[in-house]
Scaffold this motif. Structure first.
Motif, PDB file in Angstrom:
ATOM      1  N   ALA A 565      46.548  77.764  60.821  1.00  0.00           N
ATOM      2  CA  ALA A 565      46.202  78.265  59.490  1.00  0.00           C
ATOM      3  C   ALA A 565      47.411  78.354  58.566  1.00  0.00           C
ATOM      4  O   ALA A 565      47.423  79.140  57.630  1.00  0.00           O
ATOM      5  CB  ALA A 565      45.498  79.611  59.586  1.00  0.00           C
ATOM      6  N   MET A 566      48.436  77.537  58.802  1.00  0.00           N
ATOM      7  CA  MET A 566      49.620  77.532  57.942  1.00  0.00           C
ATOM      8  C   MET A 566      49.446  76.484  56.849  1.00  0.00           C
ATOM      9  O   MET A 566      48.957  75.396  57.100  1.00  0.00           O
ATOM     10  CB  MET A 566      50.872  77.231  58.770  1.00  0.00           C
ATOM     11  N   GLU A 567      49.836  76.844  55.637  1.00  0.00           N
ATOM     12  CA  GLU A 567      49.705  75.921  54.515  1.00  0.00           C
ATOM     13  C   GLU A 567      50.889  76.069  53.570  1.00  0.00           C
ATOM     14  O   GLU A 567      51.569  77.099  53.552  1.00  0.00           O
ATOM     15  CB  GLU A 567      48.412  76.185  53.724  1.00  0.00           C
ATOM     16  N   ILE A 568      51.092  75.024  52.754  1.00  0.00           N
ATOM     17  CA  ILE A 568      52.027  75.102  51.628  1.00  0.00           C
ATOM     18  C   ILE A 568      51.185  75.212  50.366  1.00  0.00           C
ATOM     19  O   ILE A 568      50.333  74.353  50.104  1.00  0.00           O
ATOM     20  CB  ILE A 568      52.929  73.852  51.574  1.00  0.00           C
ATOM     21  N   VAL A 569      51.367  76.283  49.622  1.00  0.00           N
ATOM     22  CA  VAL A 569      50.604  76.487  48.391  1.00  0.00           C
ATOM     23  C   VAL A 569      51.518  76.261  47.198  1.00  0.00           C
ATOM     24  O   VAL A 569      52.701  76.618  47.225  1.00  0.00           O
ATOM     25  CB  VAL A 569      49.964  77.892  48.339  1.00  0.00           C
ATOM     26  N   GLN A 570      50.955  75.671  46.142  1.00  0.00           N
ATOM     27  CA  GLN A 570      51.751  75.275  44.975  1.00  0.00           C
ATOM     28  C   GLN A 570      51.674  76.274  43.828  1.00  0.00           C
ATOM     29  O   GLN A 570      52.520  76.266  42.936  1.00  0.00           O
ATOM     30  CB  GLN A 570      51.281  73.909  44.474  1.00  0.00           C
ATOM     31  N   ASN A 571      50.664  77.157  43.836  1.00  0.00           N
ATOM     32  CA  ASN A 571      50.487  78.089  42.727  1.00  0.00           C
ATOM     33  C   ASN A 571      49.640  79.269  43.165  1.00  0.00           C
ATOM     34  O   ASN A 571      49.148  79.308  44.314  1.00  0.00           O
ATOM     35  CB  ASN A 571      49.841  77.373  41.531  1.00  0.00           C
TER      36      ASN A 571
END
Length: 917
Positions: A565-571
């Motif tokens: 459940a790891m993510e890179i979020v941009q905003n």
């Protein structure tokens, strides 16, 4: 024959590429994927026998035509589900004696008729009512089921098969378990064995969860007890699905007044077991469930008895008799506590007060007819304990449980080497694990083996059994938690809280490394930089932290395995979506938010003895930070690291190990951003890179760490501190993915791990080692093959040198509209796929399906229709088993490998590897 038909590709494993075709469209799709999957481009078309019983026999034959049956196994799921995805019970429970003997005789005729010498697995389809049968397939070798049959019976099938292969007869081969009988004796089982598959859908909840003829499970658990009900309950606990037992239900099943048993997942899928239990609780009858599931009524009546016991525990006072009955049926202390409104520790104390403790029975191949010399054990609530405490010094090695994404065979390697090192040091090794596929559960890998779930209750019960009373010493064995991955580490705090000793690093040191707030303070005191971030327990806190550190940000739950459940979020919008959809955020389950730094990522494994730290080697990742380390290609030694960067990494690792008080192993991951080396995380245990670094350096890392955990220093073992001298070889580790079998799953590289295995290439130079690794992982490019490119705008500048390299290698270029325009502007020939998927044909999928291209480079874009088309591009490439690159770093490495046989060609940041630096 007509539809439905089963399509079976030749010479594939796990039903790859096949399926059951019920329509013309499905037939065409499965036939195409089957022909692509088969190395000889051949498929077998068979009549569908969906709903029939599936039975397996494991048989052996020697050169003198002596044949024996090891055991037979019955699938709970009827035909139509791959046996690797089915719950399996041994011995069979629902066959009549006539049916058993009929299939046994057929199995022996088959192995004799084929002239097989060694092990053989025969699979049958049995009509449930009239008893006609068909032979589904014969595996003239040891198979996945052979491992299960070996562990279920205690009969070492592979060992005996190897001796048969060199001319020994069954009556000449000693049974290594009993030490008294010969291998010609057929095993006898006085217990029930259950195997349950472990699927990866906790990582891919949106994938197609149906189970068919194509296997999707990544691993399995095996449990043993005196009854089917007890074994099933143990099996559910052993799956390590976030503490799920058979009591668990999806909240969605009870939401809304209209929710009925008809809405439950009773068809072939990974949730079917829990769906059946939920249906029984809602008043579904066994006959109704037979119609819906085609299960044998015998199994459904067993599940019904479990539900009846649940109702008793809810309604009645918990007496000694009721507690004993429920434990005999396999209910855990947690389940009983939930139903009886008690804490699990209160249930445990009641058991101790009433003298209700499990006894341990022997798996000895002969149902106790002969005394066994190397037995292993399972727990049950019965009479007479057959596992008296081992005398002398001893330690408990906690294994890693079922293989799943993020925790694979690497940890079993560590556990086995730890057990061997303990025995070499005069300490009796006790292994506990639930995985039949691994070496750790071989009867001779440790001094004693317990086949048990890896949860707090089972491990504490084993420790109690090995502690014995005061007359036998009364000292509990220390537990080794560093080699069983996250499974063992998660048990460290509970064992310490119970006052039980841990070998090596203390529970406090483990907690500091695992707890975000404590670890931040720890690194701050040492003056070691880490990416800015924090742990948050509310949405408003998350938005505030992200605003402070800046976007993009990496978000992940705490205490997870394999970057789940790891993510890179941009905003902020993406952050809110993540918090709403992917996690449970609360003070007890904080979410970690870090500033994303796109830099060079590297890692080290280290052995610490309290006085110094030994680093076997530095591993540099090909992909930049943002790709999970388990999905990255890793290179030993770090050829592109500067001397200052190496010195800093060694310094930080040494200071962390000594200050944390590590005794044994730790893994430290770094990102180099600009001129600064940041610590990403520290894992106070063995990591998945231990086998890789051990083999490429020749350093026995797990063995040495075990010696250190026993109190020896590095100096006493003859090893220095600091960075181990670089060896003359270069090693490259490459991930392997199994996405072709997981329909509906997108496998693009990112911070969440998705690979199911890895391969390794070793040579004297980087180019050759890289080529070997890419070949083994089937990621190698070939001269002259067509390559489809669909590159996001933000990555186009980086892709220029890769595109020129492909052109130099003679690869015809195909591209989507924007990428094709860029390639044309570079003055290179390119074929543009003219239409998007929604616009008809010809489109980007056509060049994949018609064989025009043999590889794909596709980087992610945030534009919705491009993102959708990208998903279909990646799925099509994977299903046709062609290399598909979603990271330009990986693609660059593959192109360098392709060009390495030609003149050295500079295509960017990793060219230094080819120059030998």
């Amino acid at each position: 024959m007509g539809l439905p038909l089963v399509i079976r590709p030749a010479y594939t494993l796990g039903g790859s590429g096949g399926g059951i075709a019920k329509t013309e469209e499905e037939f065409e799709a499965f036939a195409q994927s089957g022909l692509s999957s088969s190395p000889i481009s051949q498929i077998l078309l068979e009549r569908s026998l969906e709903g029939w019983k599936e039975i397996e026999y494991e048989v052996l034959r020697d050169g003198a035509d002596n044949c024996i049956t090891i055991c037979n196994m019955e699938n709970l799921d009827p035909m139509g589900v791959h046996t690797g995805d089915s719950i399996v019970v041994a011995p069979s429970q629902t066959l009549t004696d006539k049916e058993y003997q009929m299939l046994r005789t057929a199995s022996l005729k088959i192995i004799r008729g084929l002239g097989i010498e060694g092990g053989c697995n025969v699979q049958f389809a049995l009509q449930p009512t009239d008893s006609p049968y068909y032979v589904i397939e014969v595996n003239p070798r040891v198979s996945r089921s052979s491992a299960l049959a070996s562990k279920a019976t205690g009969y070492p099938i592979a060992r005996v098969s190897a001796k048969i292969a060199v001319g020994r007869r069954l009556d000449e081969i000693e049974n290594a378990v009993t030490g008294q009988t010969k291998a010609a004796f057929e095993p006898a089982l006085d217990y029930c064995v259950v195997k349950i598959p472990r699927w990866p859908f906790d990582k891919f909840p949106n994938g197609d969860r149906s189970t068919t003829t194509q296997m999707k499970a990544t691993g399995e658990v095996m449990v043993i007890d005196r009854s089917f009900e007890a074994a099933m309950q143990k099996g559910a606990r052993s799956l390590e699905l976030g503490g799920k037992t058979l009591l668990w239900e999806d909240p969605a099943w009870s939401s809304g007044s209209g929710a009925t048993a008809d809405d439950l997942p009773l068809g072939p899928n990974d949730m079917r077991l829990w769906g059946i239990m939920a249906a029984l609780r809602r008043g579904y009858t066994v006959n109704q469930l037979v119609e819906r599931t085609l299960f044998e009524p015998w199994f459904l009546f067993a599940f019904e008895r479990i539900v009846k016991m649940e109702r008793r525990l809810l309604a009645e006072e918990l007496t000694q008799e009721l507690l004993h009955e429920s434990k005999r049926m396999g209910f855990s202390d947690v389940q009983i506590g939930t139903l009886a409104d008690m804490l699990p520790e209160q249930v445990r104390n009641l058991r101790r007060q009433w003298g209700l403790r499990p006894v341990y029975k022997t798996v000895d191949t002969c149902a106790a007819e002969f005394e066994a010399t190397t037995p292993y054990y399972y727990s049950t609530y019965d009479e007479e304990n057959e596992a008296e405490p081992l005398p002398g010094k001893k330690a408990l090695v906690i294994g890693s449980g079922p293989i799943r994404i993020g925790q694979g065979i690497e940890f079993d390697y560590c556990s086995v080497h730890a057990a061997w090192a303990l025995s070499e040091s005069g300490v009796r090794s006790i292994m506990v694990n639930s995985n039949p596929e691994t070496v750790s559960t071989d009867f001779d890998s440790s001094d004693r083996l317990y086949f048990e779930p890896l949860d707090e209750e089972s491990v504490r019960d084993i420790i109690d059994n090995e502690t014995g009373d005061e007359d036998s010493g009364g000292i509990p064995p220390a537990s080794v938690v560093q080699f069983g991955g996250q499974t063992a580490i998660d048990l460290s705090q509970a064992l310490s809280a119970a006052g039980l000793p841990i070998l090596g690093s203390s529970a406090e040191a483990i907690d500091i490394a695992s707890d975000r707030h404590k670890f931040e303070d720890f690194l701050s005191r040492l003056g070691i930089p880490q990416p800015p971030g924090g742990a948050v327990s509310t949405v408003s806190d998350a938005l505030q932290v992200a605003q402070t550190i800046g976007y993009p940000a990496v978000v992940r739950p705490s205490y997870v395995l394999g970057g789940r459940a790891m993510e890179i979020v941009q905003n902020a919008t993406e952050l809110i979506r993540y918090l709403g959809a992917a996690t449970e955020i609360s003070p007890t389950r904080p979410v970690l938010i870090d500033r994303y730094m796109e830099g060079k990522e590297c890692e080290v494994d280290a052995i610490c003895d309290g006085e110094g730290v030994l680093i076997p080697g530095l591993m540099e990742h090909v992909e930049r930070a943002g790709v999970h380390s388990g999905d990255s290609m890793a290179i030993y030694p770090g050829l592109n690291l500067t001397e200052d960067e190496v010195d800093t990494i060694v310094d930080y690792t040494t200071r962390i190990g000594l200050a944390l008080g590590v005794r044994g192993l730790m893994n430290v991951q770094f990102v180099i951003h600009g001129a600064t080396v940041y610590v990403i995380e520290v894992n106070p245990r063995g990591s998945r890179t231990i086998p890789f670094i051990s083999k490429v350096t020749g350093l026995p890392v797990a063995r040495l760490a075990t010696r250190v955990m026993l109190g020896h220093t590095l100096a006493e073992e003859g090893y220095p501190t600091g960075l181990w001298p670089r060896q003359g070889l270069v090693g490259v580790k490459a991930p392997v993915f199994s996405m072709a079998k997981l329909i509906g799953v997108d496998w693009h590289l990112g911070p969440e791990m998705k690979s199911t295995g890895e391969v390794m290439g070793i040579d004297r130079n980087f180019s050759a080692a890289l080529t070997k690794a890419l070949l083994a992982a089937r990621l190698n490019l070939k001269e002259g093959i067509g390559v489809l490119l669909s590159v996001a705008d933000q990555h186009k500048a980086e892709a220029v040198s890769i595109i020129r390299g492909l052109n130099q290698a003679g690869c015809p270029l195909y591209a989507t509209e924007g990428t094709a325009a860029m390639i044309s502007a570079m003055g290179l020939p390119v074929t543009m796929t003219t239409k998007k998927l929604s616009e008809g044909h010809p489109n980007v999928m056509d060049v994949i399906n018609d064989g025009s291209v043999g590889a794909v480079i596709n980087t992610l874009s945030g534009v919705s229709d491009v993102l959708r088309d990208g998903f279909y591009i990646r799925r099509a490439a994977v299903e046709r088993q062609m290399p598909c690159f979603t990271s330009l770093d990986t693609a660059r490495a593959a192109v360098e490998s392709l060009l390495s046989g030609n003149a050295v060609y500079d295509i960017g940041t990793t060219s230094d590897y080819l120059n030998g630096r």
